[in-house]
Structures are given as C-alpha cells and as structure tokens.
Design an enzyme around this catalytic site. Structure first.
Site, mmCIF file in Angstrom:
data_model
loop_
_atom_site.group_PDB
_atom_site.id
_atom_site.type_symbol
_atom_site.label_atom_id
_atom_site.label_comp_id
_atom_site.label_asym_id
_atom_site.label_seq_id
_atom_site.Cartn_x
_atom_site.Cartn_y
_atom_site.Cartn_z
ATOM 1 N N TYR A 47 0.000 -31.789 3.949
ATOM 2 C CA TYR A 47 0.356 -30.503 3.340
ATOM 3 C C TYR A 47 -0.753 -29.969 2.428
ATOM 4 O O TYR A 47 -0.758 -28.783 2.096
ATOM 5 C CB TYR A 47 1.633 -30.638 2.502
ATOM 6 C CG TYR A 47 2.873 -31.043 3.253
ATOM 7 C CD1 TYR A 47 2.903 -31.121 4.645
ATOM 8 C CD2 TYR A 47 4.037 -31.351 2.558
ATOM 9 C CE1 TYR A 47 4.048 -31.509 5.315
ATOM 10 C CE2 TYR A 47 5.199 -31.728 3.231
ATOM 11 C CZ TYR A 47 5.193 -31.812 4.605
ATOM 12 O OH TYR A 47 6.344 -32.195 5.257
ATOM 13 N N HIS A 105 3.974 -40.097 9.049
ATOM 14 C CA HIS A 105 4.325 -38.689 9.226
ATOM 15 C C HIS A 105 4.639 -38.352 10.682
ATOM 16 O O HIS A 105 5.630 -37.675 10.980
ATOM 17 C CB HIS A 105 3.179 -37.817 8.707
ATOM 18 C CG HIS A 105 3.585 -36.409 8.415
ATOM 19 N ND1 HIS A 105 2.893 -35.596 7.553
ATOM 20 C CD2 HIS A 105 4.604 -35.649 8.867
ATOM 21 C CE1 HIS A 105 3.476 -34.413 7.468
ATOM 22 N NE2 HIS A 105 4.512 -34.417 8.283
#
Length: 272
Positions: A47, A105
C-alpha cells in the site's frame, strides 16, 4: 467492539482498511478511527502507506497495546531473507516494535510454503509478530498450509461481500476455527443501486453500505475491514454494527448475484 478469538489474540471484528490512503490523509484517517473506537487497523507494504499509518498511531491517545495492527508481505518477497527484510521495513515505517498479525498478501506460484511459515514462526518467537496468517488463499492453499504444513494460521483475508459467494472457503475456515477477514466488504462503493439492498436499507433506515456490512457482521467467524477515510464514513460503518437483520432481510440478500469479484489481478490463484 466485539472480537474474534484466534491463536491467543482477540481480533476486533470491524477494522479500518487503508488501501489507497496516503500521507497525511492516511495518518488523519487512522487517528480519527481510533478516536471513534476502532481498534483494528489494516495495512500492507504494497500500500506504500505504512508511514502514514504509523504517524496516525503515534499521535493517537490510544495505547499501542490496545490496537490490533495488521500488515502484509508482498508476494515478491516470500523467501526467508525477503520476509525478514520486508518486516523490518514495515516495523520501521509503522514506528512500532511488533505487529499483531503478519500476512502473506498474495500467494506466489513458486513459493515454498514451509519456509514462509517457518520464517514467520521465528519472527513470532522473536516477538516481532504475534500471529501469522494468509490473504487471498484458496481452500486448496489453506489445506496445504494448515493440514500439510501445520501452520498456525490466524486468519485468511479475502474479498467478500453481498455479491460474492465465499461459502466453500468460509465453510472450511469455520471447520478449522479460522476467521475470515473480508476486504472490499462494501463492493468498492458499487452497492448503492442494488434494488434488494436498497429495499432492506430503507426498511432499517440505513444505507445499502451499512446493510452490506451488517450482513457480514451477522455471520459467525467473519470480520471486515472497510476502507473509510472520512470521519462520517467511519462512524457510519460503526453504526452498521447496531443493525439487526431478520430472516426476510437475509433472504433478499441471498437472492443477489453472487459472482462479482472486484479484485482479480493477473497473479491471483485460480479460485475455488
């Protein structure tokens, strides 16, 4: 805030997602959420906002010990050294000495799952993470991690909302007492025009997004991390926890199409 027990931790069922937040806006969103009563904050190295999240944590009056903090290692870094370097970088940016939950992830086709979770176990022993988990794992990948490797998976974070069926995965996770953490729980804002959802929302004096969130919170073993940058949106998501759906509401929502996936990158594993 209601919690889910997993691997010795209490994970708040409603968290703040931070994908596509950045800089000062991200820091303010985190600080505001904590001031409203949120205690579960979700981020990831991909992110590129861990510094903003860390800044928000730093200025908050809420003690770090009271916050459930999740970050994730990207699929390009799933080696013993890569995971350690990624976590070191995340901790530095987050300005903390540990994270509560550290997730893979996305799975990678050539990943060595044994090495990955052995590395995470070592990080746990060192006190750098409190628990390990997965994101975007299919049932088959979960079986490999849990049944073949014996990894102590604390959750599987996947896309889940009123227009995407995850019953097969949810059934497996429940059987193993592993929470499902729903990302994109509000369908990236695309639910406002769903007639059935609108009807249920009008019945409860709520928004379609609040009903979609209430539907997730109505399910055993499910947590959700909606992104909400504005204070009003954060409060609206908290207010969704007060909504009680009835059988007729559930029937209307069950009739919605359940084949809409909004997050499907080229490297995603084949879905079950």
């Amino acid at each position: 805030m209601e919690t889910l027990s997993t691997r010795g931790l209490e994970m708040p069922r409603l968290g703040l997602g931070t994908y596509r937040m950045a800089g000062e806006a991200c820091a303010q969103a985190v600080e505001h959420a904590l001031s409203l009563g949120y205690r579960h904050i979700d981020t990831a190295e991909m992110y590129e906002n861990e510094e903003g999240v860390g800044a928000g944590l730093a200025v908050s009056s809420v003690p770090r010990a009271d916050i459930f903090l999740t970050t994730k290692v990207w699929h390009d870094h799933l080696t013993r050294d890569g995971i350690r370097r990624a976590l070191d970088g995340s901790l530095e940016k987050l300005k903390t000495d540990h994270v509560d939950l550290y997730l893979v992830h996305w799975p990678a086709p050539d990943m060595d799952m044994g090495e990955i979770f052995e590395t995470m176990a070592a990080l746990k022993e060192e006190g750098l993470i409190k628990a390990m988990g997965a994101a975007n794992f299919t049932v088959d990948l979960m079986k490999s991690a849990v049944e073949e490797i014996g990894a102590p998976i604390a959750c599987n974070q996947v896309e889940y909302h009123v227009k995407l069926d995850q019953s097969k995965l949810l059934g497996y996770l429940r059987a193993k007492d592993i929470p499902l953490v729903a990302y994109v729980p509000l369908g990236q804002g695309r639910l406002a025009d769903e007639d059935g959802l609108v009807a249920v929302a009008e019945k409860h004096g709520a928004s379609p997004a609040q009903i979609a969130l209430a539907w997730l919170m109505d399910q055993d073993g499910v947590a959700a991390i909606p992104k909400a940058g504005r204070l009003e949106s954060q409060q609206a998501n908290l207010d969704a926890l007060k909504i009680t759906l009835d059988d007729e509401d559930r029937k209307v929502i069950a009739a919605l199409p359940k084949d809409q996936r909004y997050v499907d990158p080229s490297f995603a594993p084949d879905c079950d």
